[in-house]
Design an enzyme around this catalytic site. Structure first.
Site, short mmCIF file in Angstrom:
data_model
loop_
_atom_site.label_atom_id
_atom_site.label_comp_id
_atom_site.label_asym_id
_atom_site.label_seq_id
_atom_site.Cartn_x
_atom_site.Cartn_y
_atom_site.Cartn_z
N ASP A 56 -48.83 -34.05 11.91
CA ASP A 56 -50.29 -34.72 10.70
C ASP A 56 -50.01 -36.08 9.78
O ASP A 56 -49.21 -36.14 9.01
CB ASP A 56 -50.04 -33.63 9.45
CG ASP A 56 -51.23 -32.62 9.06
OD1 ASP A 56 -51.87 -33.49 9.02
OD2 ASP A 56 -51.35 -31.99 8.14
N ARG A 113 -46.86 -25.43 1.51
CA ARG A 113 -47.52 -24.55 2.48
C ARG A 113 -46.08 -24.05 3.11
O ARG A 113 -46.14 -23.34 4.21
CB ARG A 113 -48.59 -25.35 3.16
CG ARG A 113 -50.01 -24.54 2.61
CD ARG A 113 -51.05 -25.30 2.89
NE ARG A 113 -51.51 -25.76 4.36
CZ ARG A 113 -51.70 -27.11 3.96
NH1 ARG A 113 -52.95 -27.56 2.40
NH2 ARG A 113 -52.13 -28.12 4.92
N ARG A 114 -45.43 -25.31 3.87
CA ARG A 114 -44.86 -25.07 4.72
C ARG A 114 -43.90 -23.74 5.05
O ARG A 114 -43.05 -23.98 3.98
CB ARG A 114 -44.32 -26.35 5.17
CG ARG A 114 -45.72 -27.35 6.04
CD ARG A 114 -44.64 -28.59 6.75
NE ARG A 114 -43.83 -29.40 5.86
CZ ARG A 114 -44.34 -30.41 5.08
NH1 ARG A 114 -46.21 -30.64 5.23
NH2 ARG A 114 -43.54 -31.52 4.40
N ARG A 138 -60.75 -31.58 4.13
CA ARG A 138 -60.19 -30.31 3.14
C ARG A 138 -60.95 -29.18 4.57
O ARG A 138 -61.89 -28.73 3.82
CB ARG A 138 -60.92 -30.66 2.33
CG ARG A 138 -61.09 -31.96 1.03
CD ARG A 138 -59.61 -31.43 1.25
NE ARG A 138 -58.85 -31.56 -0.27
CZ ARG A 138 -57.36 -32.32 -0.99
NH1 ARG A 138 -56.92 -31.32 -0.24
NH2 ARG A 138 -56.85 -33.23 -1.68
N SER A 139 -61.28 -29.05 5.59
CA SER A 139 -61.71 -28.23 6.75
C SER A 139 -61.19 -27.56 7.32
O SER A 139 -61.29 -26.15 6.76
CB SER A 139 -62.17 -28.73 7.74
OG SER A 139 -61.36 -29.57 8.64
N GLY A 140 -59.57 -27.77 6.41
CA GLY A 140 -58.66 -26.11 6.79
C GLY A 140 -58.21 -26.57 7.95
O GLY A 140 -57.15 -26.13 8.63
N LYS A 141 -57.83 -27.81 8.71
CA LYS A 141 -56.87 -28.44 10.36
C LYS A 141 -55.68 -28.26 10.04
O LYS A 141 -55.27 -27.53 10.94
CB LYS A 141 -57.65 -29.88 10.32
CG LYS A 141 -57.91 -30.74 9.89
CD LYS A 141 -58.64 -32.06 10.62
CE LYS A 141 -58.59 -33.39 9.65
NZ LYS A 141 -58.78 -33.05 8.12
N SER A 142 -55.28 -28.77 8.90
CA SER A 142 -54.09 -28.37 8.87
C SER A 142 -53.15 -27.48 8.61
O SER A 142 -52.46 -27.22 9.02
CB SER A 142 -53.17 -29.51 7.97
OG SER A 142 -53.40 -30.50 7.89
N HIS A 194 -48.99 -29.77 1.34
CA HIS A 194 -48.86 -29.76 2.37
C HIS A 194 -47.58 -29.06 2.24
O HIS A 194 -47.27 -28.52 3.30
CB HIS A 194 -48.87 -30.98 2.80
CG HIS A 194 -50.60 -31.80 3.52
ND1 HIS A 194 -50.40 -31.81 4.77
CD2 HIS A 194 -51.32 -32.06 3.01
CE1 HIS A 194 -51.19 -31.79 5.14
NE2 HIS A 194 -52.30 -31.73 3.41
#
Length: 182
Positions: free
Chosen positions: A85, A55-56, A12-16, A52
């Site tokens: 991912d 968002r794409r 949940r850090s925002g890496k994706s 996910h």
């Protein structure tokens, strides 16, 4: 070899999201390589996958690749940016593999990365910052993913750490370690 980027960090850090941002600005055709298998009976997992997907951009091609990652990378064309991912999910798909089979799979992946002309962005979880897992499968997962991330990072043009809502370019801030001695 195309440009290779690794984006790592905790859950949940925002890496994706950071990896998606990098892919959007690649000026190439983006192919999202999803390593997760879908489990229709797991509503919470399906919601994560849906978030996910939502968002794409609609023009990105999505490939579901829970196992054959090396072959998927090898088939990419130079005008492509592959966003993988995530490596943690891919590693989890092979926890039943014995050490020799796993080592061969990793060697194949790392060799393939060096031969692919497409740009590649890999997302990987950082799992070794907490307690040592109490169960053998947890320790195996942590060790395999940690080793893979370290080996892949050596091949990368840029390595980012996303944590606390911030992005750090480790390639400019740090000094890479030599390859691990097995």
């Amino acid at each position: 070899m195309g440009k290779v980027i690794l984006v790592t960090g905790p859950a949940r850090s925002g890496k994706s999201e950071w990896a998606e941002n990098l892919a959007m600005h690649s000026q190439k055709v983006v192919v999202y390589v999803a390593t997760a298998a879908e489990y229709p009976g797991d509503e919470e997992w399906q919601k994560r996958i849906q978030a996910h997907q939502n968002r794409r951009p609609q023009d990105w091609l999505t490939l579901s690749v829970p196992m054959e990652l090396s072959a998927t990378l090898a088939a990419a064309t130079p005008n492509t940016c592959l966003l993988v991912d995530s490596l943690g999910t891919w590693v989890a798909n092979f926890l039943e593999e014995d050490k020799i089979s796993w080592d061969n799979k990793i060697a194949e992946l790392l060799e393939t990365v060096q031969l692919v002309a497409a740009d590649m962005i890999f997302v990987a979880e950082e799992v070794g910052w907490g307690l040592v897992p109490a169960y053998p499968s947890g320790r195996l997962f942590r060790d395999r993913l940690g080793s893979l991330v370290r080996q892949l990072a050596i091949l990368c043009d840029t390595v980012y750490l996303v944590t606390g809502g911030h992005v750090l370019n480790l390639s400019t801030l740090g000094t890479p370690l030599p390859p691990p001695r097995e």
